[in-house]
Scaffold this active site. Structure first.
Site, short mmCIF file in Angstrom:
data_model
loop_
_atom_site.label_atom_id
_atom_site.label_comp_id
_atom_site.label_asym_id
_atom_site.label_seq_id
_atom_site.Cartn_x
_atom_site.Cartn_y
_atom_site.Cartn_z
N THR A 13 -4.16 11.16 -10.57
CA THR A 13 -3.15 12.23 -10.53
C THR A 13 -1.76 11.70 -10.89
O THR A 13 -1.09 12.22 -11.77
CB THR A 13 -3.12 12.85 -9.11
N VAL A 14 -1.33 10.62 -10.20
CA VAL A 14 0.06 10.16 -10.41
C VAL A 14 0.20 9.46 -11.76
O VAL A 14 1.17 9.70 -12.50
CB VAL A 14 0.51 9.25 -9.24
N LYS A 105 1.49 2.51 -0.88
CA LYS A 105 2.08 2.22 0.44
C LYS A 105 1.15 1.39 1.32
O LYS A 105 1.59 0.55 2.09
CB LYS A 105 2.48 3.53 1.14
N GLY A 187 -5.28 18.62 -2.98
CA GLY A 187 -5.11 17.30 -3.61
C GLY A 187 -4.06 16.41 -2.98
O GLY A 187 -3.75 15.36 -3.53
N LYS A 205 4.10 4.05 5.53
CA LYS A 205 5.41 4.41 4.97
C LYS A 205 6.53 3.96 5.90
O LYS A 205 7.56 3.44 5.45
CB LYS A 205 5.45 5.92 4.73
N GLY A 302 1.83 14.93 -4.80
CA GLY A 302 1.62 15.79 -5.97
C GLY A 302 1.95 15.06 -7.26
O GLY A 302 2.75 14.13 -7.27
N1 HSE Z 1 -1.78 11.78 1.75
C1 HSE Z 1 -0.37 11.78 1.57
C2 HSE Z 1 0.18 13.06 2.21
C3 HSE Z 1 -0.03 11.72 0.11
O1 HSE Z 1 -0.59 13.92 2.66
O2 HSE Z 1 1.38 13.19 2.30
C4 HSE Z 1 1.33 11.16 -0.18
O3 HSE Z 1 1.48 9.84 0.24
#
Ligand code: HSE
Length: 441
Positions: A13-14, A105, A187, A205, A302
């Protein structure tokens, strides 16, 4: 015009979003950078799938080494995720003198200290804006915009999946399972959603934010982590009626020679702007000794929001390359010799307000027994509420306490749990009453 060649590892995705943004906004980016960012190679196991992005002939490869060993590529974007292969490839790219941008992360939380050392030794950057908070420029804000501040606290909603689940239960009465399934379908849940739900993604994080806020080594192991899986609609409803929303919060505060760093469901009063961050959105508030308080809000996951953060890192590095100033900003915000092991306070030492839910027999004297034990531990009750709703003959009793020490809460609750009138393990949630650590001088 000067060309800077980049390579992408992973076209999920990214990775796909990065290629798309570089293609769609090519002119804009070139006019801002004064050079062309050119995708020289992009590696993925599947190079047949149509991703809706036009790659030049010969760019796509299934061999990641073709990216990290390409002598022309100066910046490698690691968008694979996971720990093992990603770490090997990043170390290889660094050894080859390439700058790295990563959204990983989990990798930084587990191996960041070694990776940053390798990059510093080699004189290259590891940039990681997309690893925390999606599009929100939280890393740049801490490392650059707030460079003159002592950071007093950071509080963040950093996991869209958890925030979405809690919001869906609160606003629509959805079940936990349905809300999680919907987050997965949208997603933004991790491949293993227990990383989201049990708070580990948020802790990854937080370990990164605490490191750059205070100049401490990344220390995931000592962060207290508790997820949202024990929160029930009863807790959410009681909180709402009392003027709070429940959020999975990452909290770090300066605390003398140590820091607090914890992730857990938290009751936040409606007056705190974090309380009103709903759905999959992320937000973070920062208190600094000069700024007072500030807040960032945006999409925490996203394709395009995360790609936007990655591109900002690429452009920062490209600007450093173009001016010969690379790397201009210390990777972890502090000069290497000033990065220390700062201890994280054990959660037992936390002092805060608590919400407690007991499940008890509806009999005379029950409340007196509970209150008696809380009193023995010097825990002062602020309010008590019992509702009629019976579950297997038991009723829920809700309490809010004045400030108490967590060690005492735990000891008192474990004694209360063993009373024969108590039918289930008591549940407690920490309350973040104060909106700010900043006090006006
Ligand atoms: N799984 C993470 C979330 C994606 O739901 O925020 C972004 O790090």
């Amino acid at each position: 015009m000067k060309v800077i060649h980049i390579g992408i590892l992973g076209l999920g995705t990214v990775g796909t979003g990065i290629a798309r943004l570089l293609t769609e906004n090519r002119r804009l980016i070139t006019s801002r950078l004064g050079a062309v960012l050119h995708i020289k190679r992009a590696a993925d196991l599947d190079i047949q799938r149509d991703r809706g992005v036009g790659f030049e002939k010969g760019v796509l490869t299934t061999d990641p080494l073709a990216v990290v060993n390409d002598p022309e590529i100066q910046i490698v974007l690691e968008m694979i995720g996971g720990e093992k292969i990603a770490k090997t490839l990043i170390l290889k790219a660094i050894a080859n003198g390439k700058h790295v941008v990563t959204a990983n992360k989990a990798l930084l939380a587990a191996h960041g200290n070694a990776l940053f050392k390798a990059a510093s030794d080699k004189g290259v950057s590891i940039a990681f804006e997309p690893s925390v908070g999606g599009c929100m420029p939280i890393i740049k804000t801490l490392r650059e915009s707030l460079v003159g501040n002592q950071i007093l606290s950071i509080k963040g909603i950093l996991n869209g999946t958890c925030n979405y689940i809690l919001s869906e239960i609160t606003s629509k009465g959805a079940s936990f399972e349905d809300a999680l399934a919907s987050a997965q379908a949208n997603g933004f849940a991790e491949a293993d959603p227990t990383l989201d739900v049990e708070g580990h993604d948020t802790a990854h994080k937080l370990s990164i934010l605490a490191a750059i806020a205070y100049g401490m080594r990344i220390n995931l192991a000592d962060i207290y982590v508790e997820g949202i899986s024990r929160i029930t609609p009863l807790d959410i409803e009681f909180a709402r009626q009392s003027g709070y929303h429940i959020k999975l919060l990452a909290i770090t505060k300066r605390a003398g020679g140590s820091v607090e760093a914890r992730v857990h469901p938290t009751m936040i009063p409606f007056s705190n702007p974090l309380s009103n961050v709903h759905g999959a959105m992320n937000a973070v508030t920062i208190s600094g000794d000069a700024i007072g308080d500030m807040m960032l809000y945006g999409h925490g996951a996203g394709m395009m929001p995360t790609a936007s953060a990655a591109i900002s890192d690429v452009i920062d590095i490209a600007r450093d390359i173009l001016t010969g100033a690379s790397p201009r900003v210390p990777l972890l915000s502090f000069q290497r010799q000033h990065i220390k092991k700062i201890p994280i306070r054990p959660i037992e030492e936390l002092v805060t307000h608590y919400y407690i839910r007991f499940s008890a027999m509806d009999q005379p004297g029950v409340l007196a027994k509970i209150a008696g034990i809380l009193g023995e531990y010097a825990i002062s009750i602020m309010s008590v509420h019992q509702i009629e709703q019976k579950l297997n003959g038991a009723v829920p009793i809700f309490m809010l306490t004045h400030e108490a020490e967590e060690k005492k809460i735990r000891s008192a609750l474990s004694r209360i749990a063993s009373l024969d009138v108590i039918t289930d393990t008591p549940m407690f949630i920490r309350i973040e009453e104060k909106n700010s650590e900043f006090s006006q001088p």
